[in-house]
Design an enzyme around this catalytic site. Structure first.
Site, PDB file in Angstrom:
ATOM      1  N   ASP A  33       0.817  -1.212   0.000  1.00 43.11           N
ATOM      2  CA  ASP A  33       0.000   0.000   0.000  1.00 43.11           C
ATOM      3  C   ASP A  33       0.854   1.267   0.000  1.00 43.11           C
ATOM      4  O   ASP A  33       1.948   1.282   0.569  1.00 43.11           O
ATOM      5  CB  ASP A  33      -0.891   0.039   1.242  1.00 43.11           C
ATOM      6  N   HIS A  84      -5.887   3.121  -4.511  1.00 38.97           N
ATOM      7  CA  HIS A  84      -5.800   3.369  -3.055  1.00 38.97           C
ATOM      8  C   HIS A  84      -6.130   4.831  -2.751  1.00 38.97           C
ATOM      9  O   HIS A  84      -5.613   5.408  -1.798  1.00 38.97           O
ATOM     10  CB  HIS A  84      -4.398   3.011  -2.580  1.00 38.97           C
ATOM     11  N   HIS A 174       3.637  -2.309   3.423  1.00 36.25           N
ATOM     12  CA  HIS A 174       3.513  -0.916   2.997  1.00 36.25           C
ATOM     13  C   HIS A 174       4.723  -0.472   2.187  1.00 36.25           C
ATOM     14  O   HIS A 174       5.827  -1.005   2.351  1.00 36.25           O
ATOM     15  CB  HIS A 174       3.289   0.000   4.208  1.00 36.25           C
TER      16      HIS A 174
END
Length: 205
Positions: A33, A84, A174
């Site tokens: 992400d 996202h 991440h």
């Protein structure tokens, strides 16, 4: 508070959201992400390549426009790039119109769009989920590494990630500066562990 492995009740309560992939194969679905960023994305790509692993990157549209070459690299290397939001919005803090507009803006930044969407922080309202769910498959996770947790040492993060991951897991790492130091330790060790167990790493189907 967060769970490293998502409790089964979430899958039961929210069946339209993708939490885990049903598969008979020894497959794990890595996701990253927040990127892409030049300080970390190239390292992730290099490490994935060394293990012949594929992943799905849930990108922030603003980062895609700032670093289009990294977006191209991810796609060229066989990874998926998904939505996202454009500005990494917390859905609990903005209204429906602003949130949907931001999702649409991110989608427009993707050179190879698909219908996957993950809300930043895993937070969105019912109305946001209903609206976005009409055009996107909302993806959460089965295994949350906790790489963002400053209280976890790299080894603790690795151990928790391994315990939480199983066949078909959607795993969240991440791609941002806050996790850079930890990810350099955790990612290759995680890949090495599951490779030795005979797992492969795939993009979301």
């Amino acid at each position: 508070m967060y769970f490293h492995r998502t409790p089964k009740i979430f899958e039961i309560l929210f069946p339209s959201i993708l939490w885990r992939v049903k598969t008979k194969d020894k497959s794990i679905f890595l996701t990253f992400d927040d990127g892409p960023i030049p300080e970390l994305t190239p390292y992730i790509l290099k490490t994935l390549s060394e293990y012949k692993a594929k992943a799905t990157f849930f990108v922030v549209g603003d980062n895609v426009l700032k670093h289009p070459e990294l977006n191209s690299d991810m796609i060229a290397q066989g990874h998926k790039v998904a939505n996202h939001t454009f500005n990494h919005l917390n859905g609990w803090e903005v209204n429906l119109d602003r949130y949907v507009s931001n999702v649409d803006k991110c989608e427009a930044s993707l050179t190879v769009p698909n219908n996957y969407f993950r809300p930043p922080y895993g937070k969105m309202t019912w109305s946001q989920a209903r609206t976005i769910g009409k055009t996107h498959q909302i993806v959460m996770w089965d295994s949350l590494t906790g790489d963002f947790d400053a209280k976890l040492s790299p080894q603790e993060c690795l151990d928790a990630s391994i315990r939480a991951t199983r066949q078909g897991s959607i795993v969240v790492f991440h791609d941002n500066l806050k996790v850079k130091h930890k990810l350099h330790f955790v990612l290759p060790a995680f890949l090495d562990h599951f490779t030795e167990l005979g797992y492969n790493f795939l993009t979301l189907p």
